[in-house]
Scaffold this active site. Structure first.
Site, PDB file in Angstrom:
ATOM      1  N   LYS A 231       0.857  -1.226   0.083  1.00 54.39           N
ATOM      2  CA  LYS A 231      -0.238  -0.024  -0.082  1.00 54.39           C
ATOM      3  C   LYS A 231       0.737   1.198  -0.059  1.00 54.39           C
ATOM      4  O   LYS A 231       1.924   1.354   0.727  1.00 54.39           O
ATOM      5  CB  LYS A 231      -1.287  -0.080   1.376  1.00 54.39           C
ATOM      6  CG  LYS A 231      -1.984   1.180   1.067  1.00 54.39           C
ATOM      7  CD  LYS A 231      -2.915   0.970   2.431  1.00 54.39           C
ATOM      8  CE  LYS A 231      -3.928   1.882   2.443  1.00 54.39           C
ATOM      9  NZ  LYS A 231      -5.019   1.742   3.698  1.00 54.39           N
TER      10      LYS A 231
ATOM     11  N   SER B 107      -9.644   1.861   2.784  1.00 56.20           N
ATOM     12  CA  SER B 107      -8.652   2.541   1.749  1.00 56.20           C
ATOM     13  C   SER B 107      -7.759   1.829   1.090  1.00 56.20           C
ATOM     14  O   SER B 107      -7.192   2.309   0.162  1.00 56.20           O
ATOM     15  CB  SER B 107      -8.244   3.652   2.725  1.00 56.20           C
ATOM     16  OG  SER B 107      -7.173   3.102   3.444  1.00 56.20           O
TER      17      SER B 107
ATOM     18  N   SER C  83     -10.143  -0.630   6.883  1.00 57.71           N
ATOM     19  CA  SER C  83      -9.280  -0.315   5.542  1.00 57.71           C
ATOM     20  C   SER C  83      -8.602  -1.523   4.947  1.00 57.71           C
ATOM     21  O   SER C  83      -8.410  -1.539   3.973  1.00 57.71           O
ATOM     22  CB  SER C  83      -8.662   0.924   5.788  1.00 57.71           C
ATOM     23  OG  SER C  83      -9.158   2.025   5.750  1.00 57.71           O
TER      24      SER C  83
END
Length: 423
Positions: free
Chosen positions: A29, A104, A128
């Protein structure tokens, strides 16, 4: 398959080591620092930022022989449930074309679901990792707070977030968790309890004698198709020897409100460093620092980040701190007490991961409240510092559904044991 926009930066970081992840590719990420490879947090503010060091989890990936294949798209600074607030455009859900992948960590989940990476790292501040895992039909683990080092993670809300694995199966997620977990001298929040346990060894699918709690507060109000898939999965676990009990978690009714006050307040503080001087886009300088500061943040931050900074600043301001922030911390303690009491009677608590199937692209952008309320089942776990896993348990109208299991602190082995019976 068309480009999903799962990656912000595709750049291979090979490992010269031999280890448990040799030959495996891992997507990281884009809020986790990678030496020499830009780390944008999905924001114009950091569009050209290249860290001079690796995060601890990236160091451990390389030591384990993994090949990092790039940095994945995300909601800007981790603020969102859809991966649509990224400055680099939205990511599409490979398991449900035309739908969001969740957020996210949507890019990480999409990369795994589409086969663009074997495994991925996400971060979880209020769901997330688990939300995109559920929306994309893969497995995601939010570890206990303190199990995995946060050194090198660009902070959004320090007291809530954890780095964790996303993978096609529970066993593979557990293998990745073994690699990244454990104490770190550079992160004082890591705990000795968070030693590198044999998590993958617990993935035996044996749930005989396991006590599973189901809280009506986490099921009522969910989409009918989601509830049907959830109930079928719980029945499956019961048929394999688990015992199902009803538990009560009345505090979760206040969790979303408390979470957003705390998270936005911490975001207001953490993101103050992005001023165009130390970090971020320069707003120019004509002798007035305040004007330069404002211009930098106006240009660098997107609408959702600005909204959360403003709300967090308000909650922390003189005259409102006790009314909002202090009460939110009281609610957080209440949530933790409720879970502690539930775990006196059960081994895990089960619920739908998300109360709804994946949103259509663009559906929630003009209605942030709907996006916030979709986190109702995931944010209580972050407030209570507990571990949780999302596993795929079928579909509703062709759209993926995830089941969430929550365990006591540092009992990830029980999560892996229970989850492996389903995925």
């Amino acid at each position: 398959m068309a480009d999903l926009n799962a990656f912000v930066t595709r750049e291979e970081i090979p490992s010269t080591e031999e280890g448990p992840l040799s030959g495996r590719t891992v997507a990281v990420k884009d809020n986790i620092s990678t030496e020499g490879v830009r780390t944008t947090c999905g924001s114009n503010m950091l569009a050209d930022y290249v860290p001079p060091y690796d995060a601890t989890v990236v160091e451990r990936l390389r030591e384990a022989g993994a090949t990092v294949v790039g940095k994945t798209n995300m909601d800007e600074f981790g603020m969102g449930t859809t991966t649509e607030t990224s400055a680099f455009g939205p990511t599409e859900n490979p398991a449900a074309p035309g739908r969001v992948p969740g957020g996210s960590s949507g890019g990480s989940a999409a990369a795994v679901a589409s086969g663009e990476a074997d495994l991925a790292l996400g971060t979880d501040t209020g769901g997330s990792i688990r939300c995109p895992a559920a929306f994309c039909g893969v497995v995601g683990i939010k570890p206990t707070y303190g199990l995995v080092s946060r050194y090198g993670l660009v902070a959004y809300a320090n007291s809530l977030e954890q780095i964790g694995p996303i993978a096609p199966t529970v066993e593979e997620a557990a293998e990745l968790l073994e690699v990244i977990s454990g104490p770190d001298d550079r992160d004082a929040t890591t705990r000795e309890e968070g030693g590198r346990a044999d998590y993958s060894g617990a993935a035996d699918g044996d749930v005989d004698g396991l006590d599973i709690g189901v809280a009506p507060e986490l099921v009522e109000g969910a989409d009918e198709g989601v509830v049907e898939a959830f109930r079928a999965a719980v029945d499956d676990l019961e048929s394999r020897g688990a015992t199902v009990h009803e538990v009560s978690l009345p505090s979760v009714e206040t969790a979303v409100q408390a979470y957003y006050v705390i998270a936005m307040s911490e975001a207001s503080s953490n993101l103050a460093r992005f001023d165009g001087v130390r970090y971020g886009v320069s707003g120019g300088y004509d002798g007035d620092w305040n004007e330069s500061f404002a211009a930098s943040r106006e240009e660098g931050f997107g609408a959702e980040v600005k909204r959360r900074i403003l709300l967090g600043t308000y909650a922390l301001s003189a005259g409102y701190h006790d009314r909002y922030y202090a009460k939110a911390q009281d609610a957080r303690a209440w949530v933790k007490r409720d879970f502690d009491e539930a775990f006196e009677d059960v081994d895990v608590v089960a619920s739908p991961t998300m109360p709804v199937p994946p949103f259509e692209m663009g559906e929630s952008l003009d209605d942030p409240l709907t996006m916030y309320l979709a986190d109702a089942n995931t944010v209580p776990i972050n407030l209570a510092d507990l571990p949780a896993i999302s596993v795929p348990v079928g579909e509703t109208d062709g759209l993926p559904v995830g089941l969430q299991l929550v365990a006591p602190a540092f009992d990830e082995r029980t999560l892996v044991r229970a989850g492996s019976a389903l995925a």
